[in-house]
Design an enzyme around this catalytic site. Structure first.
Site, PDB file in Angstrom:
ATOM      1  N   SER B 216       0.872  -1.189   0.000  1.00  0.00           N
ATOM      2  CA  SER B 216       0.000   0.000   0.000  1.00  0.00           C
ATOM      3  C   SER B 216       0.899   1.225   0.000  1.00  0.00           C
ATOM      4  O   SER B 216       1.761   1.390   0.851  1.00  0.00           O
ATOM      5  CB  SER B 216      -0.962  -0.021   1.191  1.00  0.00           C
ATOM      6  OG  SER B 216      -0.295  -0.189   2.402  1.00  0.00           O
ATOM      7  N   GLY B 218       0.005   4.526  -0.012  1.00  0.00           N
ATOM      8  CA  GLY B 218      -0.685   5.761   0.363  1.00  0.00           C
ATOM      9  C   GLY B 218      -1.559   6.259  -0.770  1.00  0.00           C
ATOM     10  O   GLY B 218      -2.285   5.467  -1.395  1.00  0.00           O
ATOM     11  N   GLY B 221      -2.080   4.414  -4.152  1.00  0.00           N
ATOM     12  CA  GLY B 221      -2.840   3.169  -4.274  1.00  0.00           C
ATOM     13  C   GLY B 221      -2.032   1.949  -3.923  1.00  0.00           C
ATOM     14  O   GLY B 221      -1.185   1.985  -3.023  1.00  0.00           O
ATOM     15  N   ASP B 248      -6.291  -1.304   6.819  1.00  0.00           N
ATOM     16  CA  ASP B 248      -7.131  -2.418   7.279  1.00  0.00           C
ATOM     17  C   ASP B 248      -8.286  -2.646   6.309  1.00  0.00           C
ATOM     18  O   ASP B 248      -8.667  -3.790   6.038  1.00  0.00           O
ATOM     19  CB  ASP B 248      -7.666  -2.142   8.691  1.00  0.00           C
ATOM     20  CG  ASP B 248      -6.528  -1.908   9.686  1.00  0.00           C
ATOM     21  OD1 ASP B 248      -5.442  -2.503   9.490  1.00  0.00           O
ATOM     22  OD2 ASP B 248      -6.715  -1.133  10.638  1.00  0.00           O
TER      23      ASP B 248
END
Lengths: 308, 308
Positions: B216, B218, B221, B248
């Site tokens: 991930s 930020g 994507g 999450d």
């Protein structure tokens, strides 16, 4: 027995962090919890001085449960009244790099009319057994602003000396009900009377109804305006440390001296010595008995020439 | 059923203050509490997507009691194992003047060898019923650093797909046990591999044992390196908001797509859309279903020309 009332009890949580940086994420390196609220602090000091002490007020929810569990091993009797709401927490974040504390205080639980009635029934019964009563701290939501005035009147009707230590409108209303003693700090005094000069403000506060006023002036000690005279009490030297709980220790000293029938100068010496010992102790609100005794022997109490 | 494991559950507390000033005293104007820990957050999103979800891990003490009370009304099954220690709190202090958050995270309770054994017995039984398992977050004190590697092996022995979302040494050890998927963020990836360039670091992470790695990144994507190919997935536009819980939500999207047997591009579109919807929601870790569906229809997934 001395009764202390804490309507807005709290679970006091202390977090130690390496350095507090706003908007960053912090690992808390140490967590400490203790039962709090001003009357609970006063009771703890009274118990340490050997007085039979009862704590009343409100406790509720999981936080109230933890507070009562932490009170259980202390030599004070728990007469807290259960409420449906949850007792508030206070979080003190201690920055290990500077020693400074950032305080976060939750609002208290709303207290219902029925819970207040249950409290009053218990209060009246406890007051009848008490040698003195201390009414301490803020009011939680739901409690009317004249509540302390009511509690002062009930203690006076039972001929039990009553000390009031609060601020703002509850103090203004409470003082008019003629408590035996109020113990404002300099800020509270200024807010109450509009006067900044300590002697003038303290006398003004007394004229509003209190039999005696002991103003706590931080490092300068205490200024007492009483029916027997005016005194200034100071520790042997300015003390540096954590002032949390110092005012509560002063209240405990004054109450302790009152129930023992000590003259004002002895009560005041006890109050300044306990207050200074509390500032000097590493843990907030604690004090060391040896330090206290040593400070007591060296504190000064000077009578003021002017009449009250 | 999807099983999420949170060994270091937390009671997440959010305090609103007018403005956070270090070393000052603050009145908390609003207090919110919710059950937390990464696996609990993943479970909440899975349940919102309609999946039958079970939460396991540890809970203990008064804080653990509050956490379980708050879990009870949610559509997830509570299979948390009791511990003698007290579940940690996290406190997020939101500054109303800037919207910024200052985070204070308590350490978790020490877990004993007997408590770990009790957990393993329950875990093995739950894994046999599960369509997929997610292992999420940090390890509390007392749990050996190879614990996730052990849990990955047990899931694989039961032929149940297993996702690992942790960091540091537990990730390093866990990845070597060959989980089906790991989902590090850019920092975790760099710490694991020493590489900063996303594609290189993600491929390197996969070579350490994971069947697939979804990094991930930020606002940029997700980058997925899988046996079927390499994809980059992005929301329709950069979203601004509170990133708490966004990772999450991405894990929940990936798991959800996995158990439904979706191809990678669909899993990734679901993950970025859920993640972006979580960033956009006013409450940390929540998301709005309509926003999610709208973002899902407009997210882009691009296949990378290079082979994995």
């Amino acid at each position: 027995m001395i009764l202390t009332v804490t309507l807005n009890t709290a679970l006091d949580i202390t977090y130690k962090v390496d350095a507090l940086t706003p908007h960053a994420s912090h690992r808390v390196t140490d967590v400490a919890e203790r039962p709090g609220g001003k009357g609970v602090n006063v009771a703890r000091v009274l118990a340490a001085l050997g007085h039979d002490t009862v704590v009343t007020g409100f406790a509720g929810g999981p936080t109230g449960g933890v507070l009562r569990d932490l009170l259980a091993p202390l030599p004070v009797r728990d007469a807290l009244v259960p409420v449906a709401g949850t007792t508030r927490r206070t979080v003190a974040v201690v920055d290990a790099s500077t020693g400074d504390t950032t305080q976060l205080n939750e609002p208290g639980p709303a207290v219902t009319a029925d819970e207040w009635s249950a409290f009053l029934t218990g209060y009246d019964a406890l007051v009848r057994e008490a040698d003195a009563v201390a009414l301490c701290g803020s009011l939680p939501p739901g409690i009317h602003v004249g509540a302390y005035a009511d509690l002062v009147r009930r203690a006076r009707a039972a001929s039990v000396p009553v000390v009031l230590d609060t601020s703002g409108e509850p103090l203004r209303r409470g003082i008019a009900a003629r408590p035996d003693l109020v113990k404002p700090n300099a800020d509270e005094l200024a807010r109450l009377t509009g006067a900044r000069e300590p002697l003038r403000a303290t006398r003004d506060a007394r004229r509003r109804g209190a039999h005696a006023v002991v103003a706590s002036l931080g490092p300068e000690g205490l200024l007492a305006v009483t029916p027997d005279g005016i005194w200034q009490a100071a520790p042997p030297s300015a003390v540096k440390g954590n002032p949390t709980g110092a005012g509560d220790s002063a209240v405990a000293g004054l109450l302790s001296g009152l129930v023992e029938g000590l003259p004002w100068p002895d009560r005041l010496a006890r109050a300044v010595a306990l207050s200074a010992a509390t500032v000097l102790a590493p843990a907030a609100g604690e004090f060391d008995m040896t330090t206290y005794r040593e400070l007591l022997s060296r504190s000064t109490v000077t009578e003021h020439a002017t009449a009250a």
